[in-house]
Design a protein around this motif. Structure first.
Motif, PDB file in Angstrom:
ATOM      1  N   CYS A 245       0.966  -1.243  -0.109  1.00 27.73           N
ATOM      2  CA  CYS A 245      -0.069   0.037   0.151  1.00 27.73           C
ATOM      3  C   CYS A 245       0.885   1.300   0.034  1.00 27.73           C
ATOM      4  N   PRO A 246       0.235   2.659  -0.456  1.00 29.00           N
ATOM      5  CA  PRO A 246       0.936   3.569  -0.438  1.00 29.00           C
ATOM      6  C   PRO A 246       1.507   4.089   1.082  1.00 29.00           C
ATOM      7  N   ILE A 247       2.415   4.797   1.210  1.00 24.29           N
ATOM      8  CA  ILE A 247       2.801   5.522   2.479  1.00 24.29           C
ATOM      9  C   ILE A 247       1.472   6.273   3.106  1.00 24.29           C
ATOM     10  N   PRO A 248       0.919   6.115   4.199  1.00 19.79           N
ATOM     11  CA  PRO A 248      -0.349   6.607   4.499  1.00 19.79           C
ATOM     12  C   PRO A 248      -0.255   8.058   4.762  1.00 19.79           C
ATOM     13  N   ASP A 249      -1.263   8.730   4.603  1.00 22.89           N
ATOM     14  CA  ASP A 249      -1.462  10.203   4.926  1.00 22.89           C
ATOM     15  C   ASP A 249      -2.616  10.491   5.811  1.00 22.89           C
ATOM     16  N   THR A 250      -2.473  10.156   7.319  1.00 27.69           N
ATOM     17  CA  THR A 250      -3.519  10.015   7.940  1.00 27.69           C
ATOM     18  C   THR A 250      -4.659  11.146   8.026  1.00 27.69           C
ATOM     19  N   ASP A 251      -3.639  12.152   7.999  1.00 25.00           N
ATOM     20  CA  ASP A 251      -4.568  13.683   7.936  1.00 25.00           C
ATOM     21  C   ASP A 251      -5.059  14.175   6.827  1.00 25.00           C
TER      22      ASP A 251
ATOM     23  N   ASN B 225       2.519  12.651   3.213  1.00 30.98           N
ATOM     24  CA  ASN B 225       2.596  11.520   3.982  1.00 30.98           C
ATOM     25  C   ASN B 225       3.253  11.311   5.419  1.00 30.98           C
ATOM     26  N   ASP B 226       2.789  10.331   6.104  1.00 26.44           N
ATOM     27  CA  ASP B 226       3.013  10.190   7.548  1.00 26.44           C
ATOM     28  C   ASP B 226       4.622  10.258   7.847  1.00 26.44           C
ATOM     29  N   GLU B 227       5.346   9.700   6.840  1.00 26.01           N
ATOM     30  CA  GLU B 227       6.739   9.583   7.156  1.00 26.01           C
ATOM     31  C   GLU B 227       7.391  10.709   7.148  1.00 26.01           C
ATOM     32  N   GLU B 228       6.714  11.754   6.438  1.00 27.28           N
ATOM     33  CA  GLU B 228       7.375  13.116   6.401  1.00 27.28           C
ATOM     34  C   GLU B 228       6.660  14.179   7.171  1.00 27.28           C
ATOM     35  N   ASP B 229       5.600  13.932   7.786  1.00 28.03           N
ATOM     36  CA  ASP B 229       4.727  14.756   8.292  1.00 28.03           C
ATOM     37  C   ASP B 229       4.860  14.750   9.776  1.00 28.03           C
ATOM     38  N   LYS B 230       5.161  15.884  10.165  1.00 30.42           N
ATOM     39  CA  LYS B 230       5.528  16.261  11.757  1.00 30.42           C
ATOM     40  C   LYS B 230       4.294  16.134  12.540  1.00 30.42           C
ATOM     41  N   CYS B 231       3.255  16.297  11.981  1.00 32.04           N
ATOM     42  CA  CYS B 231       1.898  16.181  12.634  1.00 32.04           C
ATOM     43  C   CYS B 231       0.975  15.267  11.927  1.00 32.04           C
TER      44      CYS B 231
ATOM     45  N   GLN C 147       5.905  21.284   7.086  1.00 35.46           N
ATOM     46  CA  GLN C 147       6.347  19.788   7.510  1.00 35.46           C
ATOM     47  C   GLN C 147       5.063  19.006   7.848  1.00 35.46           C
ATOM     48  N   GLY C 148       3.823  19.652   7.262  1.00 38.55           N
ATOM     49  CA  GLY C 148       2.558  18.819   7.682  1.00 38.55           C
ATOM     50  C   GLY C 148       1.822  19.187   8.690  1.00 38.55           C
ATOM     51  N   CYS C 149       2.413  20.316   9.681  1.00 40.95           N
ATOM     52  CA  CYS C 149       1.558  20.810  10.640  1.00 40.95           C
ATOM     53  C   CYS C 149       1.026  22.042  10.476  1.00 40.95           C
ATOM     54  N   PRO C 150      -0.048  22.301  11.163  1.00 43.52           N
ATOM     55  CA  PRO C 150      -1.023  23.737  10.843  1.00 43.52           C
ATOM     56  C   PRO C 150      -0.136  24.629  11.196  1.00 43.52           C
ATOM     57  N   GLU C 151      -0.291  25.897  10.677  1.00 44.56           N
ATOM     58  CA  GLU C 151       0.581  27.152  10.947  1.00 44.56           C
ATOM     59  C   GLU C 151      -0.190  27.983  11.942  1.00 44.56           C
ATOM     60  N   ILE C 152       0.509  28.318  13.141  1.00 42.39           N
ATOM     61  CA  ILE C 152      -0.177  29.288  14.101  1.00 42.39           C
ATOM     62  C   ILE C 152      -0.184  30.526  13.456  1.00 42.39           C
TER      63      ILE C 152
ATOM     64  N   ARG D 210      13.971  36.616  32.027  1.00 42.26           N
ATOM     65  CA  ARG D 210      12.814  36.241  31.102  1.00 42.26           C
ATOM     66  C   ARG D 210      12.075  34.712  31.106  1.00 42.26           C
ATOM     67  N   VAL D 211      11.084  34.668  30.784  1.00 40.43           N
ATOM     68  CA  VAL D 211      10.427  33.362  30.537  1.00 40.43           C
ATOM     69  C   VAL D 211       9.886  33.412  28.930  1.00 40.43           C
ATOM     70  N   ASP D 212      10.696  32.375  28.218  1.00 43.35           N
ATOM     71  CA  ASP D 212      10.154  32.516  26.849  1.00 43.35           C
ATOM     72  C   ASP D 212       9.067  31.338  26.383  1.00 43.35           C
ATOM     73  N   LEU D 213       7.971  31.716  25.829  1.00 42.90           N
ATOM     74  CA  LEU D 213       7.097  30.622  25.676  1.00 42.90           C
ATOM     75  C   LEU D 213       6.827  30.252  24.114  1.00 42.90           C
ATOM     76  N   LYS D 214       6.978  29.043  23.824  1.00 44.15           N
ATOM     77  CA  LYS D 214       7.033  28.672  22.287  1.00 44.15           C
ATOM     78  C   LYS D 214       5.815  27.844  21.855  1.00 44.15           C
ATOM     79  N   LEU D 215       4.794  28.328  21.284  1.00 41.02           N
ATOM     80  CA  LEU D 215       3.529  27.283  20.990  1.00 41.02           C
ATOM     81  C   LEU D 215       4.226  26.304  19.632  1.00 41.02           C
ATOM     82  N   HIS D 216       3.598  25.061  19.407  1.00 38.46           N
ATOM     83  CA  HIS D 216       3.970  24.254  18.219  1.00 38.46           C
ATOM     84  C   HIS D 216       2.720  23.213  18.358  1.00 38.46           C
ATOM     85  N   TYR D 217       2.715  22.394  17.339  1.00 39.95           N
ATOM     86  CA  TYR D 217       1.779  21.642  17.273  1.00 39.95           C
ATOM     87  C   TYR D 217       2.650  20.056  17.124  1.00 39.95           C
ATOM     88  N   ASN D 218       3.790  19.643  17.042  1.00 38.08           N
ATOM     89  CA  ASN D 218       4.249  18.522  16.869  1.00 38.08           C
ATOM     90  C   ASN D 218       5.362  18.315  18.217  1.00 38.08           C
TER      91      ASN D 218
END
Length: 447
Positions: free
Chosen positions: A294-300, A305-311, A321-326, A439-447
């Motif tokens: 089967c092809p490499i899956p793309d769950t979302d 494809n999932d092998e290259e998708d960080k999310c 890299q397959g993640c939503p943009e903030i 200071r305190v740095d706050l970094k948002l991300h999806y992966n």
């Protein structure tokens, strides 16, 4: 005294039997042959060897003179046992004054009769024109009423003249067995011998002509279902070109190995991905072995494809890299909140004026449950580095604890870490610079 003669006769009979049994296996075995020879007996040299030594006898140069030898005649019989072993029997006679041990010599020459049986071990077979050999045997003698036995030991040389005719030269040292009536002596013979029997050539019956086999496949035409095409016995002479066990007439792919299930053709690969249909879970869609064809899956379903998708569970562009943009608006809200987090001097205790900013961070995280947050604590270079490291870690942890306890954020979405004074963003030589570095740095991300 007659026992040696009986033993001699038994040896002759045994040699004849062995010869008959070995004839087939030895093509150069000697056929029965008869001959005669001139003989010479030398008792004096044997006595000299006993009384002196071999060196002395050779030095005296008397041993080869015929004047001290008694001439005689002998009849001989030869029979091959194998290619390299011959049986030889000899009956001889000579007139001599025999030196009977411990008896006075009469001085009168009387007939000495001897009969012996020998085995000649030849270095070469009768295929060659000359062959040296060693000889050993047993013999019996009679002289003027004295019976004796002796063992002949010696060497010889056979020279082939014609087919089964040859000259035989022989020299022996005859060792007395019956010492009371027999004397050790040297014996020489020169003779010729030849076979009186023609060699029987086996009658050769020509074999019948082989049955016809037109295609030369080892299967005769009478039982060959394909007599003009080379084939296999298992298919009654018909071919199986690709060797897959399916004869060509039943094979839809006769030049390629296959299976009976597919009429002699290989297992198909419908989608051409190199994985045959029997092992391919997606036989109509090209894929990879890792996913069973089967092809490499793309769950979302975002085209990454999932092998290259960080999310892999969240749709996002390939540029990220397959993640939503903030959203930029959200980033700004987080940056503003981070600049308004305050602690007591030299402490990890949050000041009350920080609550509004941290509540805003909790709100952002609750608005998008897929967002994750890294909390990084930093200090200026005031004080010792190891204490600054501990303080930075504690301050980041304080923010994490506030968000989980007051903001209701799942701890699995948060990570805190301290970097001490190692990552300044301003000059620590000024008060304003040191304030920015605390200071305190706050970094948002999806992966």
């Amino acid at each position: 005294m007659r026992k040696p003669v009986l033993v001699l006769l038994a040896t002759i009979m045994l040699g004849s039997v062995v010869a008959q049994e070995n004839g087939i296996k030895n093509p150069y075995k000697k056929r029965p042959a008869f001959g005669f020879a001139f003989t010479f007996h030398d008792f004096q040299t044997a006595q000299d060897l006993k009384n002196t030594s071999l060196n002395q006898v050779l030095k005296d140069k008397q041993w080869y003179k015929t004047g001290r030898m008694s001439p005689g005649l002998a009849l001989s019989y030869f029979q091959g046992l194998t290619d390299h072993l011959d049986f030889m029997a000899r009956l001889g006679g000579t007139f001599v004054s025999y030196p009977v041990p411990d008896k006075p010599q009469s001085g009168n020459d009387k007939l000495l009769a001897e009969l012996d049986a020998n085995i000649n071990a030849k270095l070469l077979s009768d295929k060659y024109w000359v062959s040296p050999y060693l000889t050993a045997g047993i013999g019996g003698s009679q002289w003027s009423g004295y019976w004796g036995a002796y063992v002949p030991l010696g060497v010889g040389l056979q020279i082939n003249l014609l087919d089964q005719a040859y000259i035989n030269l022989n020299a022996q040292y005859r060792v007395a067995v019956t010492s009371a009536t027999t004397a050790n002596h040297l014996f020489y013979s020169f003779g010729v011998a030849g076979s009186l029997f023609e060699k029987k050539e086996p009658k050769v019956i020509p074999p019948p002509p082989p049955p016809a086999d037109t295609d030369n496949d080892g299967i005769v035409d009478s039982i060959d279902a394909c007599p003009t095409v080379p084939g296999l016995a298992q298919f009654n002479g018909c071919p199986d070109t690709d060797g897959d066990g399916i004869q060509d007439k039943d094979d839809k792919c006769p030049d390629v190995k296959g299976l009976a299930k597919y009429n002699g053709c290989p297992i198909p690969d419908t989608d051409g991905d190199g994985i045959n249909d029997e092992e391919d879970k997606c036989p109509n869609q090209a894929g990879v072995a890792k996913y069973n064809g089967c092809p490499i899956p793309d769950t979302d379903g975002d085209g990454v494809n999932d092998e290259e998708d960080k999310c892999p569970a969240l749709a996002g562009p390939a540029s990220n890299q397959g993640c939503p943009e903030i959203k930029e608006e959200v980033k700004k809200r987080i940056d503003v909140a981070a600049k308004n987090v305050f602690f007591a001097t030299g402490s990890a205790k949050l000041l009350a004026k920080s609550n509004k900013s941290l509540d805003e961070v909790a709100k952002i995280l609750n608005e998008d449950p897929n967002l994750k947050l890294d909390i990084e604590g930093h200090t200026d270079n005031t004080g010792k580095p190891d204490k600054n490291q501990i303080l930075s870690e504690a301050r980041a942890k304080s923010v994490l604890d506030y968000l989980t306890t007051k903001g209701g954020i799942d701890p699995s979405r948060l990570v805190s870490a301290g970097f001490g004074q190692d990552q300044p963003i301003a000059d620590n030589k000024t008060a304003a610079g040191r304030a920015k570095n605390r200071r305190v740095d706050l970094k948002l991300h999806y992966n």
